[in-house]
Design a protein around this motif. Structure first.
Motif, mmCIF file in Angstrom:
data_model
loop_
_atom_site.group_PDB
_atom_site.id
_atom_site.type_symbol
_atom_site.label_atom_id
_atom_site.label_comp_id
_atom_site.label_asym_id
_atom_site.label_seq_id
_atom_site.Cartn_x
_atom_site.Cartn_y
_atom_site.Cartn_z
ATOM 1 N N SER A 50 0.826 -1.214 0.000
ATOM 2 C CA SER A 50 0.000 0.000 0.000
ATOM 3 C C SER A 50 0.858 1.260 0.000
ATOM 4 O O SER A 50 0.500 2.255 -0.647
ATOM 5 N N THR A 51 1.981 1.218 0.666
ATOM 6 C CA THR A 51 2.864 2.394 0.696
ATOM 7 C C THR A 51 3.411 2.719 -0.691
ATOM 8 O O THR A 51 3.570 3.885 -1.033
ATOM 9 N N THR A 54 0.718 4.579 -2.631
ATOM 10 C CA THR A 54 0.626 5.968 -2.170
ATOM 11 C C THR A 54 1.786 6.807 -2.700
ATOM 12 O O THR A 54 1.591 7.943 -3.130
ATOM 13 N N GLU A 55 2.972 6.239 -2.724
ATOM 14 C CA GLU A 55 4.161 6.985 -3.143
ATOM 15 C C GLU A 55 4.326 7.076 -4.659
ATOM 16 O O GLU A 55 4.852 8.067 -5.159
ATOM 17 N N SER A 57 1.873 6.153 -7.350
ATOM 18 C CA SER A 57 0.741 6.210 -8.279
ATOM 19 C C SER A 57 0.459 7.612 -8.796
ATOM 20 O O SER A 57 -0.329 7.783 -9.725
ATOM 21 N N ARG A 61 -1.754 12.097 -1.828
ATOM 22 C CA ARG A 61 -1.613 11.280 -0.616
ATOM 23 C C ARG A 61 -2.930 11.088 0.146
ATOM 24 O O ARG A 61 -3.214 9.979 0.582
ATOM 25 N N THR A 63 -5.900 10.937 -1.072
ATOM 26 C CA THR A 63 -6.841 10.201 -1.912
ATOM 27 C C THR A 63 -6.430 8.742 -2.096
ATOM 28 O O THR A 63 -7.285 7.861 -2.242
ATOM 29 N N ALA A 64 -5.152 8.453 -2.100
ATOM 30 C CA ALA A 64 -4.658 7.102 -2.389
ATOM 31 C C ALA A 64 -5.233 6.031 -1.459
ATOM 32 O O ALA A 64 -5.687 4.979 -1.948
ATOM 33 N N PRO A 65 -5.278 6.230 -0.144
ATOM 34 C CA PRO A 65 -5.862 5.191 0.717
ATOM 35 C C PRO A 65 -7.345 4.928 0.420
ATOM 36 O O PRO A 65 -7.805 3.792 0.484
#
Length: 106
Positions: A50-51, A54-55, A57, A61, A63-65
């Motif tokens: 998941s990290t 987030t980093e 894509s 930051r 919105t990614a989760p």
């Protein structure tokens, strides 16, 4: 070489079709201008933490989760390993892996 090309052509076509389908489905699912970025990330890295999403894509930051949660809840991204403490969750984009392997990947 010709035989190899014959074997790979259906896979390449299936990947292109999956890409088009996912562009449409993820746009509908997330209703976000960043849906294309999510699709491009999934096709470049079908197994990821998941990290990394987030980093890498290029989705903001905050919105990614939400994207990961929506894709997981919709069954697009099954969780291979749950988040635990500081350890990131691991996800897999199985449709692409299945095409690449020529079989269902578990």
């Amino acid at each position: 070489m010709i035989e190899q090309a014959r074997e790979n052509q259906p896979k390449a076509q299936a990947i292109l079709e999956l890409h088009q389908t996912m562009l449409r489905e993820i746009a509908e699912l997330t209703s976000s201008q960043y849906s294309g970025r999510a699709v491009e990330f999934l096709f470049s890295r079908p197994v990821f933490a998941s990290t990394h999403f987030t980093e890498e894509s290029h989705i903001p930051r905050p919105t990614a989760p939400r994207f990961l949660r929506e894709l997981r809840d919709a069954g697009v991204l099954p969780t291979l390993r749950e988040k635990a403490g500081s350890r990131a969750a691991i996800y897999a984009f199985r449709p692409l892996l299945d095409i690449a392997e020529g079989r269902a990947v578990h």
